[in-house]
Design a protein around this motif. Structure first.
Motif, PDB file in Angstrom:
ATOM      1  N   VAL A 178       0.973  -1.122  -0.123  1.00 50.13           N
ATOM      2  CA  VAL A 178      -0.179   0.272   0.147  1.00 50.13           C
ATOM      3  C   VAL A 178       1.208   0.950   0.111  1.00 50.13           C
ATOM      4  CG1 VAL A 178      -1.737   1.439   1.628  1.00 50.13           C
ATOM      5  CG2 VAL A 178      -1.507  -1.107   0.874  1.00 50.13           C
ATOM      6  N   VAL A 179       2.265   1.279   1.029  1.00 56.98           N
ATOM      7  CA  VAL A 179       2.998   2.344   1.099  1.00 56.98           C
ATOM      8  C   VAL A 179       3.368   2.863  -0.233  1.00 56.98           C
ATOM      9  CG1 VAL A 179       4.628   2.932   2.083  1.00 56.98           C
ATOM     10  CG2 VAL A 179       2.988   2.547   3.655  1.00 56.98           C
ATOM     11  N   ALA A 180       3.603   1.386  -0.844  1.00 53.99           N
ATOM     12  CA  ALA A 180       4.293   2.110  -1.797  1.00 53.99           C
ATOM     13  C   ALA A 180       4.052   2.083  -3.182  1.00 53.99           C
ATOM     14  CB  ALA A 180       5.280   0.053  -2.421  1.00 53.99           C
ATOM     15  N   SER A 181       2.436   1.620  -3.179  1.00 52.12           N
ATOM     16  CA  SER A 181       1.748   2.386  -4.456  1.00 52.12           C
ATOM     17  C   SER A 181       0.956   3.640  -4.216  1.00 52.12           C
ATOM     18  CB  SER A 181       0.070   1.425  -4.212  1.00 52.12           C
ATOM     19  OG  SER A 181       0.164   0.607  -4.905  1.00 52.12           O
TER      20      SER A 181
ATOM     21  N   THR B  59       2.107   9.549  -5.466  1.00 52.97           N
ATOM     22  CA  THR B  59       2.359  10.627  -5.471  1.00 52.97           C
ATOM     23  C   THR B  59       3.537  11.300  -6.456  1.00 52.97           C
ATOM     24  OG1 THR B  59       2.645  10.036  -2.645  1.00 52.97           O
ATOM     25  CG2 THR B  59       3.613  11.971  -2.931  1.00 52.97           C
ATOM     26  N   ASP B  60       4.254   9.936  -6.623  1.00 50.10           N
ATOM     27  CA  ASP B  60       5.585  10.930  -8.199  1.00 50.10           C
ATOM     28  C   ASP B  60       5.177  10.937  -8.889  1.00 50.10           C
ATOM     29  OD1 ASP B  60       8.399  10.310  -8.889  1.00 50.10           O
ATOM     30  OD2 ASP B  60       7.164   9.354  -9.910  1.00 50.10           O
ATOM     31  N   LYS B  61       3.662  10.504  -9.368  1.00 49.04           N
ATOM     32  CA  LYS B  61       2.908  10.888 -10.955  1.00 49.04           C
ATOM     33  C   LYS B  61       2.073  12.250 -10.230  1.00 49.04           C
ATOM     34  CE  LYS B  61       1.698   6.205 -12.161  1.00 49.04           C
ATOM     35  NZ  LYS B  61       2.187   5.978 -13.024  1.00 49.04           N
ATOM     36  N   LEU B  62       1.849  12.349  -9.160  1.00 50.77           N
ATOM     37  CA  LEU B  62       1.136  13.446  -8.942  1.00 50.77           C
ATOM     38  C   LEU B  62       2.113  15.470  -9.206  1.00 50.77           C
ATOM     39  CD1 LEU B  62      -1.580  13.045  -6.181  1.00 50.77           C
ATOM     40  CD2 LEU B  62      -2.483  13.808  -8.561  1.00 50.77           C
ATOM     41  N   TYR B  63       3.090  14.446  -8.141  1.00 50.27           N
ATOM     42  CA  TYR B  63       3.700  15.743  -8.503  1.00 50.27           C
ATOM     43  C   TYR B  63       4.765  16.169 -10.389  1.00 50.27           C
ATOM     44  CZ  TYR B  63       4.646  16.738  -3.916  1.00 50.27           C
ATOM     45  OH  TYR B  63       4.230  17.357  -2.200  1.00 50.27           O
ATOM     46  N   ARG B  64       4.975  15.023 -10.417  1.00 50.68           N
ATOM     47  CA  ARG B  64       5.381  15.130 -12.363  1.00 50.68           C
ATOM     48  C   ARG B  64       4.584  15.550 -13.166  1.00 50.68           C
ATOM     49  NH1 ARG B  64      10.126  12.458 -12.714  1.00 50.68           N
ATOM     50  NH2 ARG B  64      10.307  11.264 -11.444  1.00 50.68           N
TER      51      ARG B  64
ATOM     52  N   ALA C 219      -4.206  14.397 -12.644  1.00 47.45           N
ATOM     53  CA  ALA C 219      -4.205  13.014 -12.332  1.00 47.45           C
ATOM     54  C   ALA C 219      -3.652  12.360 -13.330  1.00 47.45           C
ATOM     55  CB  ALA C 219      -5.291  12.751 -12.045  1.00 47.45           C
ATOM     56  N   ASN C 220      -5.016  11.815 -14.640  1.00 48.13           N
ATOM     57  CA  ASN C 220      -4.814  11.026 -15.557  1.00 48.13           C
ATOM     58  C   ASN C 220      -4.616  11.527 -16.829  1.00 48.13           C
ATOM     59  OD1 ASN C 220      -5.584   8.060 -14.928  1.00 48.13           O
ATOM     60  ND2 ASN C 220      -7.187   9.361 -14.155  1.00 48.13           N
ATOM     61  N   VAL C 221      -3.768  11.704 -17.755  1.00 42.47           N
ATOM     62  CA  VAL C 221      -3.343  11.864 -18.655  1.00 42.47           C
ATOM     63  C   VAL C 221      -4.736  12.114 -19.155  1.00 42.47           C
ATOM     64  CG1 VAL C 221      -1.271  12.814 -20.327  1.00 42.47           C
ATOM     65  CG2 VAL C 221      -0.820  11.940 -18.320  1.00 42.47           C
ATOM     66  N   ASP C 222      -5.068  13.517 -20.109  1.00 44.42           N
ATOM     67  CA  ASP C 222      -6.155  13.167 -21.258  1.00 44.42           C
ATOM     68  C   ASP C 222      -5.013  13.374 -22.702  1.00 44.42           C
ATOM     69  OD1 ASP C 222      -8.590  12.569 -19.773  1.00 44.42           O
ATOM     70  OD2 ASP C 222      -7.557  14.717 -19.337  1.00 44.42           O
TER      71      ASP C 222
ATOM     72  N   GLU D 270      -5.359   5.867 -12.339  1.00 45.17           N
ATOM     73  CA  GLU D 270      -7.108   5.355 -11.936  1.00 45.17           C
ATOM     74  C   GLU D 270      -6.365   3.480 -11.357  1.00 45.17           C
ATOM     75  OE1 GLU D 270     -10.045   5.120 -14.870  1.00 45.17           O
ATOM     76  OE2 GLU D 270      -9.848   7.285 -14.110  1.00 45.17           O
ATOM     77  N   ARG D 271      -5.129   2.952 -12.132  1.00 44.44           N
ATOM     78  CA  ARG D 271      -4.581   1.852 -11.813  1.00 44.44           C
ATOM     79  C   ARG D 271      -3.932   1.829  -9.886  1.00 44.44           C
ATOM     80  NH1 ARG D 271      -4.007   0.966 -17.875  1.00 44.44           N
ATOM     81  NH2 ARG D 271      -1.877   1.628 -17.224  1.00 44.44           N
ATOM     82  N   GLU D 272      -3.299   2.264 -10.048  1.00 47.11           N
ATOM     83  CA  GLU D 272      -2.469   2.492  -9.226  1.00 47.11           C
ATOM     84  C   GLU D 272      -3.962   2.843  -8.017  1.00 47.11           C
ATOM     85  OE1 GLU D 272       0.920   0.866  -7.240  1.00 47.11           O
ATOM     86  OE2 GLU D 272       0.738   2.063  -9.268  1.00 47.11           O
ATOM     87  N   VAL D 273      -5.076   3.914  -8.170  1.00 48.32           N
ATOM     88  CA  VAL D 273      -5.524   3.432  -7.310  1.00 48.32           C
ATOM     89  C   VAL D 273      -6.227   2.036  -7.034  1.00 48.32           C
ATOM     90  CG1 VAL D 273      -7.879   5.043  -6.503  1.00 48.32           C
ATOM     91  CG2 VAL D 273      -5.964   5.992  -7.139  1.00 48.32           C
ATOM     92  N   GLY D 274      -6.572   1.738  -7.645  1.00 50.64           N
ATOM     93  CA  GLY D 274      -7.844   0.385  -7.698  1.00 50.64           C
ATOM     94  C   GLY D 274      -6.736  -0.778  -6.609  1.00 50.64           C
TER      95      GLY D 274
END
Length: 225
Positions: free
Chosen positions: A45-48, A53-58, A171-174, A183-187
């Motif tokens: 869970v922490v790794a995800s 977090t890394d994705k959001l900052y990028r 978040a997701n790239v359109d 979304e997959r990571e959240v799932g």
């Protein structure tokens, strides 16, 4: 039984010269299979959450710069240093911290607020522990509520916008092909927490109160009772 327990506390590794070395870890004597499952689930869970977090900052580099961090990597480290993250958020924790990310008038680091709040919830759901032993126990309801909170956070990320209609956080790239890795990571996080909640509920013999919320009015559920 003692022999079996002792064998379970031993670890074997192969040396460069081909020989095998067996080491004994006394702490493993106090662990059951469920304890190891809990530790693995927490680590995953922490790794995800770290990857999210890394994705959001990028996707939102302006956010880590708001906190005067020297780099994106330093900003990620801060999120998972809970005492420092809480201090940076003015002492706000869990739901209170996460909600900051969706306030239009908030001038601070929204990623820190959201992911720091979620990590605080996860920490609370795991009773502020990383290692678990036979006498430790978890609350299935806390794990369940934490899973729902991750879902609420994901929904808010996709819907929260400023007065000009721009997302408060991207978040997701359109595009022609939508990137749904977020979304997959959240799932994955939700699945891990829900699975562990069921395991803990079966072990304790206690049922979980399931909460039904409409996404339009969904709120973060309490994790600390």
């Amino acid at each position: 039984m003692l022999l079996a327990a002792g064998m379970g506390a031993c670890a074997t590794r192969q040396l460069p010269d081909g020989r095998r070395e067996t080491t004994f870890d006394p702490s493993q004597l106090a662990k059951g299979d469920i304890d190891r499952v809990v530790e693995m689930h927490r680590a995953e869970v922490v790794a995800s959450l770290r990857r999210l977090t890394d994705k959001l900052y990028r996707r939102n580099p302006r956010e880590w710069r708001k906190g005067s961090q020297p780099s994106l990597e330093a900003a990620v480290v801060l999120v998972f240093d809970l005492p420092a993250a809480r201090q940076a958020l003015g002492g706000r924790r869990e739901r209170e911290a996460a909600l900051l990310a969706f306030r239009e008038d908030y001038a601070g680091d929204r990623v820190l607020a959201l992911m720091g709040g979620l990590m605080d919830m996860v920490d609370g759901a795991f009773e502020h522990k990383e290692s678990f032993y036979l006498l430790d126990s978890l609350d299935a309801q806390k794990l369940y509520n934490c899973a729902r909170n991750v879902e609420v956070a994901a929904w808010k990320l996709n819907t929260a916008r400023d007065a000009g209609g721009e997302p408060l956080l991207h978040a997701n790239v359109d595009g022609p092909v939508r990137n749904l890795s977020f979304e997959r990571e959240v799932g994955r996080v939700v699945g891990l927490l829900d699975t562990l909640s069921r395991i803990v509920a079966d072990k304790s013999g206690r049922s979980v109160t399931r909460v039904t919320q409409t996404l339009a009015s969904a709120v973060f559920l309490p994790v600390k009772f």
